[in-house]
Enzyme design. Structure first.
Site, PDB file in Angstrom:
ATOM      1  N   ASP A  11       0.832  -1.206   0.000  1.00  0.00           N
ATOM      2  CA  ASP A  11       0.000   0.000   0.000  1.00  0.00           C
ATOM      3  C   ASP A  11       0.869   1.259   0.000  1.00  0.00           C
ATOM      4  O   ASP A  11       1.649   1.489   0.926  1.00  0.00           O
ATOM      5  CB  ASP A  11      -0.909  -0.050   1.242  1.00  0.00           C
ATOM      6  CG  ASP A  11      -2.043   0.942   1.179  1.00  0.00           C
ATOM      7  OD1 ASP A  11      -2.051   1.789   0.265  1.00  0.00           O
ATOM      8  OD2 ASP A  11      -2.929   0.868   2.050  1.00  0.00           O
ATOM      9  N   ASP A  67     -10.258   4.094  -1.758  1.00  0.00           N
ATOM     10  CA  ASP A  67     -11.124   3.205  -0.978  1.00  0.00           C
ATOM     11  C   ASP A  67     -12.568   3.356  -1.441  1.00  0.00           C
ATOM     12  O   ASP A  67     -13.058   4.464  -1.639  1.00  0.00           O
ATOM     13  CB  ASP A  67     -11.014   3.548   0.514  1.00  0.00           C
ATOM     14  CG  ASP A  67      -9.623   3.226   1.048  1.00  0.00           C
ATOM     15  OD1 ASP A  67      -8.809   2.684   0.291  1.00  0.00           O
ATOM     16  OD2 ASP A  67      -9.367   3.541   2.221  1.00  0.00           O
TER      17      ASP A  67
END
Ligand code: GAL
Length: 651
Positions: free
Chosen positions: A389, A462
């Site tokens: 990430d 997200d």
């Protein structure tokens, strides 16, 4: 004559009295917390960003400030009039575009047309006689929701009798669509499976049916062993080559066989990876016990019997490095190897998370400057999946000299660098590690994710919990469908249905905000996109409904099809579209998608589907043939629904 004058006077008198008895109420006097919207929260007498309501310089004392796509449902039995002035709030800085629409009992009463930031407010004046339910919709005008600050200014209702009320979306009953599994065995799971020669091999045969089951396999390479009781295959991946295996499961009720091709070579994830990721269940407080429990639930609930396999811990498992730079788990993860062993003992696979930056997104220890050491460590512990990430890496990338367009811009090479490095390191381990790139789509990652060693990559930020994202994500991802192929998957983020956790330390799991139909749509769209299927919800409160959505093997087969195609979009209208996915056996999976607020009849003509002749149409959710059709097929599709079908040519 006198009588007539008297009657007219009386009528005028009573009429005036009745009219006088009609009450009025500002929209902002009602319960605006029930308004559903794409960003932020609806505000009373303020814009969505909490400044005074202002449209093209005109200020309004009253009104409701929303953000597209916003839906405001009203019960208005006894209503007489609805008036308002609508527009994009000046707070959107002349950006944004919205289309305002008003529906009465499912029928369109009024629409504003496309309104841009800076446009003057448009008046709405509607007669509500005979109407019971009103929907005030602020749609995105077809260009996404950025800066769509949508004001229902001066909005007022007049009524006589029952006071209008904001009601929230229409109630929906949670109907179970997937039929219960039968007692006889049904072997599920992918038809192809990639592994690298000489690396440890672990595969639990997904199989439904009453246990105990007896498993067998023909054509299994000599380096592999199948445990007949558990259906777990272990050993070392064979030499390079394609191995045609037939898996078999039996119990007193019957027998099921399924082809399974083991492809030993360079590629992993020949079908989209499936599993569980803990983030939206446990966030920063995740523990080793949560992950072990998730593995147990994956088996006990039947999820692993339809193909869920990876048990992946997200952020916040890591502690500090020791003097030699070795990373260990934090106090909640005392022994990472023991955790991976626990998951493997159940025939499942273990995944973990880090960032190429010095810190993860939740400010835990990242991998920067320790890449080789960490890659080795993750493999030694026995992990099978890494999510990488971006997080704090942005600062490093911006300061890198790779950029030709100034210190702040990030060049393509700089976007790729950390992923290329880790991709190559993972490839050097004597373990198969699936590599998930999480950098939110930057630098059009879908074009190069596979080249740097990735097997799947997030295409956007997200997902969040806003329901209109579902259809928008499917439409967006279809633009990247050319890059979807075996071993290379566009990842639109996790399946966030059922009960989801709360980010706050003491938060209890709560139901996700999606209706039952929307939850089925979520799964249908993800399967049509050939997306990685990771459930990220609370495993301690998995209920029958959520499992029904997650565990339909015919639906999952669409996702896991060996051709690896992501569906194409056709017949796009503002509220409906078709998704068409070619399947390896020559059939087609088709989604009839309705993002609109009311049920519609949707038609899929053969000319659009690329079909001819007679087709057997199967309803995949209900696992039921609907008949043989020529030329076209049509079906009513509920609000926010996706009818997921498979068309087989009739011989
Ligand atoms: C975000 C990521 C999420 C989750 C979170 C953890 O950047 O997109 O999926 O991993 O970080 O901090």
């Amino acid at each position: 004559m006198q009588t007539r004058i008297f009657l007219v006077a009386a009528a005028v008198f009573w009429g005036t009295l009745l009219y006088a008895r009609a009450d009025s109420i500002w929209l902002d006097e009602l319960n605006t917390s029930l308004i559903l919207q794409g960003w932020g929260e609806a505000q009373k007498n303020q814009s969505v960003t909490r400044s005074p309501l202002r449209i093209s310089g005109r200020k309004f004392e009253h009104g409701v400030g929303t953000h597209a796509v916003s839906r405001l449902w009203l019960r208005v039995a006894g209503g007489q009039h609805f008036t308002a002035a609508v527009g994009v709030d000046d707070g959107a800085k002349n950006a944004g575009s919205v289309e305002f629409e008003v529906f009465g009992d499912g029928r369109e009463l009024w629409r504003s047309g496309r309104m841009k930031g800076g446009d003057q407010a448009r008046p709405v004046d509607l007669d509500l006689n005979g109407i019971k339910n009103l929907l005030l919709l602020a749609a995105d005008a077809g260009d996404g929701i950025e800066y769509d600050h949508a004001d229902w200014a001066d909005a007022q209702l007049t009524f006589s009798g029952a006071k209008p009320a904001i009601t929230g979306a229409p109630d929906e009953e949670a109907v179970l669509l997937t039929p219960a599994p039968v007692p006889s065995p049904r072997v599920n799971g992918p038809l192809v499976y990639g592994c690298r020669p000489g690396n440890p091999f672990l595969y639990r045969i997904p199989c439904q049916g009453q246990r105990p089951l007896t498993f067998s396999a023909s054509g299994l390479p000599a380096s592999l062993r199948l445990d007949p009781a558990s259906g777990i295959i272990t050993g070392m991946a064979p030499e390079r080559g394609d191995y045609g295996v037939v898996l078999c499961a039996e119990n007193p009720h019957g027998k099921s066989v399924r082809n399974f091709s083991i492809v030993a070579g360079d590629q992993l994830a020949l079908t989209p990876p499936m599993g569980f990721n803990d983030w939206y269940a446990y966030y920063a407080r995740v523990t080793d016990a949560d992950m072990r429990h998730a593995a147990d639930v994956m088996i006990a609930s039947g999820m692993s019997d339809v193909g869920y396999q990876y048990v992946n811990v997200d952020d916040c498992w890591m502690g500090q490095r020791d003097a030699a730079g070795n990373l260990a788990g934090n106090a909640r993860f005392p022994d990472m190897k023991a955790l991976a062993d626990y998951i493997h003992a159940r025939g499942l696979k273990a995944g973990l998370y880090t960032s190429p930056g010095p810190l993860t997104c939740a400010s835990c220890t990242g991998t920067f400057d320790h890449e080789a050491q960490d890659a080795r460590q993750f493999a030694d512990w026995g992990f099978d999946f890494l999510k990488y990430d971006w997080c704090s890496y942005g600062r490093i990338a911006r300061n890198s000299n790779n950029s030709s367009s100034g210190p702040q811009a990030i060049s393509l090479a700089a976007y790729q660098l950390p992923y290329r490095k880790m991709g190559s390191l993972l490839r050097q381990q004597s373990r198969d590690l699936v590599f998930n790139l999480c950098q939110y789509g930057m630098g059009d990652v879908w074009c190069w994710g596979a080249d740097v060693g990735g097997h799947c990559w997030r295409t956007a930020g997200d997902l969040g919990f806003s329901l209109q994202q579902l259809f928008a994500v499917a439409l967006k991802n279809s633009e990247y469908r050319a890059w979807s192929r075996p071993g290379a998957w566009n990842d639109p983020d996790y399946i966030q249905i059922g009960h989801i956790g709360s980010a706050s330390a003491m938060g209890q799991p709560k139901p996700c905000p999606l209706t039952p139909t929307e939850q089925y749509s979520f799964m249908s769209l993800w399967c049509l996109m050939a997306a990685p299927l990771f459930y990220s919800g609370d495993m301690t409160t998995l209920d029958e409904f959520t499992l029904n959505v997650l565990c339909n093997p015919e639906v999952i087969e669409v996702d896991q099809d060996p051709l690896g195609q992501s569906a194409a979009v056709a017949r796009l209208t503002p509220t409906t579209f078709l998704m068409i996915k070619e399947m390896a056996d020559g059939s087609k999976a088709v989604g009839l998608c309705n993002q609109g607020e009311f049920p519609v009849q949707l038609t899929a003509p053969w000319s659009v589907l690329g079909l001819s002749g007679q087709q057997r149409v199967r309803d995949l959710w209900r696992q039921k043939d609907l008949g043989v059709f020529s030329n076209e097929f049509s079906l009513p599709v509920p609000r926010h629904g996706v009818a997921l079908l498979r068309f087989h040519p009739e011989k």
